[in-house]
Motif scaffolding. Structure first.
Motif, mmCIF file in Angstrom:
data_model
loop_
_atom_site.group_PDB
_atom_site.id
_atom_site.type_symbol
_atom_site.label_atom_id
_atom_site.label_comp_id
_atom_site.label_asym_id
_atom_site.label_seq_id
_atom_site.Cartn_x
_atom_site.Cartn_y
_atom_site.Cartn_z
ATOM 1 N N ASN A 95 0.811 -1.208 0.000
ATOM 2 C CA ASN A 95 0.000 0.000 0.000
ATOM 3 C C ASN A 95 0.846 1.261 0.000
ATOM 4 O O ASN A 95 0.460 2.279 -0.558
ATOM 5 C CB ASN A 95 -0.930 0.004 1.213
ATOM 6 C CG ASN A 95 -2.173 -0.812 0.918
ATOM 7 O OD1 ASN A 95 -2.243 -1.476 -0.108
ATOM 8 N ND2 ASN A 95 -3.125 -0.774 1.823
ATOM 9 N N VAL B 289 2.792 5.593 -6.112
ATOM 10 C CA VAL B 289 2.341 5.669 -7.511
ATOM 11 C C VAL B 289 1.250 6.736 -7.644
ATOM 12 O O VAL B 289 1.261 7.553 -8.572
ATOM 13 C CB VAL B 289 1.826 4.298 -7.992
ATOM 14 C CG1 VAL B 289 1.234 4.422 -9.392
ATOM 15 C CG2 VAL B 289 2.951 3.282 -7.980
ATOM 16 N N CYS C 46 3.661 1.571 -1.563
ATOM 17 C CA CYS C 46 4.052 1.779 -2.964
ATOM 18 C C CYS C 46 2.885 2.308 -3.779
ATOM 19 O O CYS C 46 3.047 3.169 -4.653
ATOM 20 C CB CYS C 46 4.554 0.469 -3.561
ATOM 21 S SG CYS C 46 6.017 -0.126 -2.732
ATOM 22 N N THR C 47 1.679 1.782 -3.490
ATOM 23 C CA THR C 47 0.500 2.284 -4.196
ATOM 24 C C THR C 47 0.352 3.779 -3.968
ATOM 25 O O THR C 47 0.063 4.547 -4.893
ATOM 26 C CB THR C 47 -0.753 1.544 -3.713
ATOM 27 O OG1 THR C 47 -0.537 0.151 -3.905
ATOM 28 C CG2 THR C 47 -1.970 2.002 -4.459
ATOM 29 N N ARG C 48 0.582 4.193 -2.732
ATOM 30 C CA ARG C 48 0.502 5.634 -2.445
ATOM 31 C C ARG C 48 1.543 6.410 -3.228
ATOM 32 O O ARG C 48 1.269 7.512 -3.728
ATOM 33 C CB ARG C 48 0.693 5.881 -0.942
ATOM 34 C CG ARG C 48 -0.500 5.521 -0.110
ATOM 35 C CD ARG C 48 -0.183 5.606 1.367
ATOM 36 N NE ARG C 48 -1.121 4.820 2.138
ATOM 37 C CZ ARG C 48 -2.360 5.230 2.426
ATOM 38 N NH1 ARG C 48 -2.765 6.401 2.008
ATOM 39 N NH2 ARG C 48 -3.169 4.465 3.110
#
Lengths: 485, 460
Positions: free
Chosen positions: A2, A8, A4-6
């Protein structure tokens, strides 16, 4: 994951910010290359999106607009385009505008703030206003008479109303039809190329943009200088001019086409166009006074606008006495536009007062409300009223019993002066035929019209190409048209 | 510790379904589009088009259909997704219809309408069929193969405007690369999720040579390389960059290694440079980007990019108004690649910003779903789909505004092009599914099997 998702998502937000900043740069930053780029058709599209305002001659529009249904929607049309081209100029979607079309473009295209009903609120509404009308001073009958008189020969005519400076006729020949290249298409390009390449230069407005040696027509200016400076007191007194006459300081004999010029009076010299008498008078007046008189008539003026710019007519200001003598008979470096010579005739006709010639009377809204009036300007005394009166007398005699006989009009008082200007290497070119004149109806208090005519290529017999033969009949037709109108 | 709370599956309290919000937003979206349609008619012909009611009814029906399906089959879905999709698609139809006014002989709006309806139907079908997104993993391999076939197919067909990306059957032309986008995303996500535990994700030993180039990643990498090859052959740099970006993003999210981003950027720059300098079609695009006005200086008149920039500049802050601009000057791609120029000119910077924010919102809701989805596959799929949308919007919007070199791609939902609209609807359908899975109350331990409840990195 999550985290890393943030990251991105954050990068995407950054990309969005970059996009928005760049969009603001493209859309909001003023100036070139993005704004007002000539390659951007939008201004042209807006410009031709409504019918262009009309140019009016004698109460009738001589222009129109045609709905082409294309991207540049309304295209300019001309009624009798070739006849009025020296007045209207052209308005081409591809090649821009000229003359009145150019100088009154704001009015005609509807962008001039004058057209706004509430000038202070201008710019609030984005809607374009319909183009206004431009009313010219041209007299239709005079224009036609001049155009038909030249009959396709190379030359020009300018006619002025002496009391006001209104230009009554402005003709250049051969002419062109401006509607040939009104559009933006290939046909327009072809016509434009053809007209620009034509040997007889139809796009040249000879009446105001071409200068010619005025030849003997200039002798009116010389006569004015002689009278003003006191060199000649009595126009009928002999001038003690020798025959043959040598140009001062040289061994060059000045030839004379006319008979009886030896010791002739100023009156005789003007009537029969004696070179010797007038050259000698010019030399006696001297450079300073000759220049002074020529400038008073409008020579050497680079700033004349009618409102189109008029080419400078020249009288040299630094000459030796023999050059002054030659210049005084309209040769050497002396040149004049047809309009300039009409101004000479006009000043003589109106008691010595020279009024600025003008072509545009007023501008109105599409509905007819006037928004600008360009009436007569203040007059300027070119020569004294007494001198003007004596010059008129000389010119009348030249028509009644002299070289200008073919300009005479029954029932009218006509004054005129012929001119035949040699030019080219060794004077080999076909001479230019000049005629300048003015006329008034017998019952009229003062002259109603002053005209200058030049015919470049009178193709007939060389001897026939005198101002009196080729140019005078054209001038007479124009004057008749004005007097009867 | 924030990561802990964010990553921890949320069981309670159960979330509101918010279907009423979705319905009211849908009504607003339809009204905005109908207003735009009427505005075009008023500007062009001085009258509201007589078929405005029909247009409203058609769009409303599609929206309602979508809404009902979502309400019945994915009641916990994010209430913003469907209204944004309807609004974007509706605006796109209005814009294409508006540009049709300039090309009376070549109407694109009716076809686009059919494709949009097809897209909406496919949306419904996808929401119904993909009952549980995890089932997609089973078909991931087939999806990957299909994607490759789709990408390869246009090679057999003639190229159009320098790019070999279309399949033409009669009047129908399909851009299979668009469909491949979704399939490849599913495939990558499945692949990376399946091997996630084996991939490094701690960053504990950054210098460790535990390369990802083992058999775990090899198939994914191979597929990616193949797709790149196909795309370079087809001269469609935009789509190949898109796939590349997608792949890098998914690798980064799956592994947590920043190195992937660096390596990706490096590879992308090298690849872009090589293609840009060697391939004439791409090279001309780059040259055009560096100096959009070169053709004007050369006396050949403004090129497409220059025309596009003129359109944006002419729009200013508030625009000329729908139907009153001259973006048709751009020429043949005005309805597709350059449709944003019409937005910029006629709706101004204000309208363009609003539109880009709509896309941002859509992408943002996608990432939200990714964060909340309990399983790794779901997260990766949501990240992938959102990133595809975001990258696509960036590359096109940046391209037509002169920020990056222009690459022929379609603005999702907005641009003329059936394949693109249909694909966009499928993407939204998957996001709806994922967001439903993320927000729906789930039975304890049912959906968490894929993902360890706590991760080592968080534990430390």
């Amino acid at each position: 994951m999550n985290r890393c998702t943030r990251h991105v998502a954050a990068v995407c937000a950054l990309l969005l910010a970059v996009l928005l900043v760049n969009a603001a740069r493209v859309q909001l930053v003023p100036g070139p290359p993005l704004r007002d780029n000539p390659a951007d058709l939008r201004d042209d599209i807006a410009r031709w999106s409504l019918p262009r305002g009309d140019i009016v001659v004698d109460g009738r529009p001589v222009t129109g607009s045609r709905d082409t249904g294309r991207r540049l929607r309304y295209e300019r049309t001309y009624r009798d385009g070739a006849l009025y081209a020296p007045v209207t100029g052209y308005a081409s979607q591809r090649y821009g505008t000229s003359l009145v079309e150019n100088l009154q473009d704001g009015i005609l295209a509807g962008t001039d703030p004058l057209l706004s009903p509430l000038p202070l609120l201008d710019g609030l509404g984005s809607r374009r206003r319909p183009g206004g009308r431009v009313v010219t001073t041209i007299r239709d009958a005079a224009q036609r008479a001049a155009f038909e008189g030249l009959d396709g020969r190379r030359g020009a005519v300018a006619a002025i109303e002496p009391a006001t400076g209104r230009i009554l006729a402005l003709v250049s020949s051969p002419s062109y039809d401006p509607s040939a290249f009104s559009g933006a298409g290939e046909a327009a390009a072809g016509a434009w190329t053809r007209l620009n390449g034509a040997a007889d230069r139809p796009l040249l407005n000879r009446a105001i943009r071409q200068t010619y040696p005025p030849g003997s027509a200039f002798k009116i200016v010389t006569a004015a200088a002689a009278l003003e400076s006191g060199v000649v007191e009595d126009v009928d007194a002999p001038t003690r001019t020798p025959h043959p006459y040598l140009l001062p300081g040289t061994a060059t004999v000045l030839p004379d086409a006319a008979e009886g010029c030896e010791d002739a009076s100023l009156s005789y010299a003007v009537r029969w166009s004696c070179n010797t008498v007038m050259a000698r008078l010019g030399a006696r007046v001297g450079l300073a006074d000759m220049v002074g008189t020529a400038v008073a008539f409008g020579f050497n003026d680079t700033g004349l606008r009618i409102p189109a710019a008029v080419a400078r007519s020249n009288f040299d200001t630094d000459m030796s006495p023999d050059q002054v003598a030659l210049s005084s008979i309209g040769q050497f470096n002396t040149t004049a536009t047809p309009l300039q010579m009409a101004m000479v005739a006009s000043a003589v006709a109106s008691g010595g007062t020279l009024r600025r010639p003008y072509l545009v009377e007023e501008a109105t809204r599409a509905g007819g409300d006037p928004v600008a009036h360009y009436g007569p300007g203040a007059g300027r005394q070119a020569v004294s009223a007494a001198t003007a009166a004596r010059l008129r007398e000389l010119m009348v005699r030249a028509v009644e019993d002299g070289t200008g006989g073919r300009a005479a009009i029954p029932g009218a008082v006509v004054g005129g002066k012929t001119g035949t200007a040699q030019h080219g290497v060794g004077n080999a070119g076909t001479p230019y035929a000049w005629f300048i004149s003015w006329a008034r109806a017998e019952d009229a208090p003062q002259p109603q019209v002053a005209v200058a005519v030049v015919v470049e290529d009178a193709t007939g017999d060389r001897a026939e190409i005198s101002g009196g033969g080729s140019a005078a009949p054209v001038a007479r037709a124009v004057m008749e048209a004005v007097l009867s109108g | 510790m924030t990561a802990l709370t964010a990553d921890a599956p949320r069981h309670a309290p159960p979330r509101a379904k918010r279907r009423g919000v979705e319905l009211s937003l849908l009504v607003c979206a339809v009204l905005v589009c109908v207003y735009g349609y009427a505005a075009v008619g008023l500007a062009r012909h001085g009258a509201v088009p007589p078929d405005t009611a029909g247009y409203a009814a058609g769009l409303g029906t599609l929206a309602l259909l979508g809404h009902l399906v979502v309400r019945l089959r994915a009641p916990y879905a994010d209430p913003l997704l469907l209204p944004i999709a309807v609004l974007l698609n509706g605006i796109g139809l209005v814009l294409v219809h508006r540009l049709d006014q300039e090309t009376p002989g070549e109407l694109a709006a009716p076809t686009q309408l059919v494709w949009s309806a097809l897209g909406a139907v496919l949306f419904c079908a996808a929401v119904i069929a993909v009952h549980d997104h995890r089932r997609l993993r089973r078909h991931a391999r087939a999806g990957g193969v299909a994607a490759l076939l789709l990408l390869g197919a246009p090679v057999l067909f003639p190229s159009v405007n320098g790019a070999r990306i279309w399949i033409r059957v009669g009047d129908l032309s399909i851009q299979p690369g668009e469909f491949a986008k979704v399939l490849l995303t599913v495939y990558f996500a499945a692949r990376l999720a399946a091997h996630r535990p084996k991939l490094p994700h701690t960053g504990r030993r950054p210098k460790a040579p535990r390369g990802p180039f083992g058999r775990t990643l090899a198939p994914a990498l191979a597929v990616w390389l193949l797709s790149m090859l196909v795309l370079v052959v087809e001269r469609d740099l935009g789509t190949s960059l898109l796939f590349f970006g997608l792949f890098v993003v998914l690798l980064y999210v799956a592994t947590g290694r920043i190195g992937w981003i660096g390596a990706g950027l490096l590879l992308a720059s090298a690849g872009a440079w090589a293609v840009g300098s060697l391939e004439p079609h791409v090279h001309s695009r780059v040259a055009d980007w560096l100096d959009p006005f070169a053709s004007i200086t050369a006396g050949q008149g403004p090129g497409q990019l220059a025309q596009s920039l003129f359109a944006f500049a002419h729009g200013g802050m508030s625009g000329t108004g729908l139907g009153l601009g001259h973006s048709a000057l751009i020429g043949f791609a005005a309805k597709s690649d350059f449709i944003l120029a019409t937005v910029g000119e006629e709706l101004g910077l204000a309208g363009l910003t609003a539109l880009l924010l709509l896309y941002a919102l859509l992408v943002g809701r996608g990432f939200r779903a990714a964060l909340d989805t309990p399983d790794a596959f779901g997260t990766l799929l949501a990240v992938g789909l959102s990133s595809v949308l975001a990258l696509q919007v960036f590359v096109i919007a940046g391209g037509v505004t002169g920020l990056v070199p222009l690459t022929g791609m379609a603005m999702p939902f907005l641009a003329q092009g059936g394949s693109s609209v249909v694909t966009s609807w499928v993407i939204v359908a998957l996001l709806v599914r994922l967001s439903h899975a993320a927000r729906a109350p789930r039975p304890a331990a049912a959906g968490t099997a894929d993902r360890p409840p706590v991760r080592p990195a968080v534990l430390r």
